[in-house]
Scaffold this active site. Structure first.
Site, PDB file in Angstrom:
ATOM      1  N   HIS A  17       0.850  -1.194   0.000  1.00 55.90           N
ATOM      2  CA  HIS A  17       0.000   0.000   0.000  1.00 55.90           C
ATOM      3  C   HIS A  17       0.891   1.251   0.000  1.00 55.90           C
ATOM      4  O   HIS A  17       1.960   1.250   0.601  1.00 55.90           O
ATOM      5  CB  HIS A  17      -0.910  -0.010   1.228  1.00 55.90           C
TER       6      HIS A  17
ATOM      7  N   GLU B 123      -3.855   2.476  -7.300  1.00 52.63           N
ATOM      8  CA  GLU B 123      -4.233   3.557  -6.396  1.00 52.63           C
ATOM      9  C   GLU B 123      -3.325   4.750  -6.641  1.00 52.63           C
ATOM     10  O   GLU B 123      -2.222   4.827  -6.078  1.00 52.63           O
ATOM     11  CB  GLU B 123      -4.091   3.099  -4.941  1.00 52.63           C
TER      12      GLU B 123
END
Ligand code: PGA
Length: 229
Positions: free
Chosen positions: A84, A150
């Protein structure tokens, strides 16, 4: 479609149980929640599919603050997010550690959501394609691997990639790797439909909007409706 909720460092076991008491996802969409480590047990007890937010590449060892595939599997956790952007930005995660974490987790039988995405400066400099290609190059196609695109400038900022930007990035990732690709970055009930309707968008990784059971359910319902049509 897969709709995953990343709770980041929110919700202890009590709030986790409260969420799952109210959570009744629609048929026709796979939903996954990713609570912080201390709430994994409470989340698994709900019977829903639960992923962790990180996983280490060794089975055990002197790695303070990390968690192994063996511990996650024993808890009943089915997968993990890896790489992430908050891990990359604040905790020194690199393409190489993403490679090691992902490979080991897949080998151990966990599913993986591997995250990629460019910084705002990188997009402005026209480097998006090079950055995504580099980040994806450490991954190999696997039936239990999903990639989440993302764009870092869209995470937690309320700014969302336009459906065209998302589609373009997803098509690039899919040309490099034959896996489903989720979109992440300020996904909420109001914008889920146009993002999920893009041909190469196979689901979403939802941060802030997954903390609220109603808004997360609404995103799941949009995905279920689009899957039926
Ligand atoms: P956000 O987070 O939906 O709050 O932007 C997404 C993520 O970080 O996975």
């Amino acid at each position: 479609m897969l709709i995953a909720g990343n709770w980041k460092m929110y919700k202890g076991p009590g709030a986790t149980r409260e969420f799952f008491r109210a959570f009744d996802p629609p048929d026709g969409v796979e939903s996954v929640l990713c609570p912080p480590f201390g709430s994994l047990g409470a989340a698994v007890a709900s019977g829903h599919t639960i992923f962790a937010q990180n996983v280490h590449w060794a089975d055990e060892g002197a790695f303070t603050g990390e968690v192994s595939t063996l511990i996650l599997l024993e808890l009943g956790v089915k997968g993990a997010i890896v790489g992430h952007s908050e891990r990359r930005q604040y905790f020194g995660e690199t393409d190489e550690t993403v490679r090691m974490r992902t490979a080991h987790a897949l080998e151990a039988g966990l599913r993986v959501i591997a995250c990629v995405g460019e910084l705002e400066e990188e997009r402005e400099r026209g480097e998006t394609e090079a950055v995504l290609t580099r980040q994806v190059s450490v991954l190999r196609t696997h039936e239990s691997l999903v990639v989440a695109y993302e764009p870092v400038w869209a995470i937690g900022t309320g700014r969302t990639a336009t459906p065209e930007i998302a589609q373009e990035a997803h098509a690039l990732i899919k040309s490099l790797l034959d896996v489903p690709v989720l979109y992440g970055g300020s996904v909420k009930p109001e914008n889920a439909e146009q993002l999920l309707a893009q041909p190469d968008v196979d689901g979403a990784l939802v941060g802030g909007a997954s903390l609220d059971v109603e808004s997360f359910t609404a995103v799941c319902e949009t995905a279920a409706r689009l899957s039926r049509s």
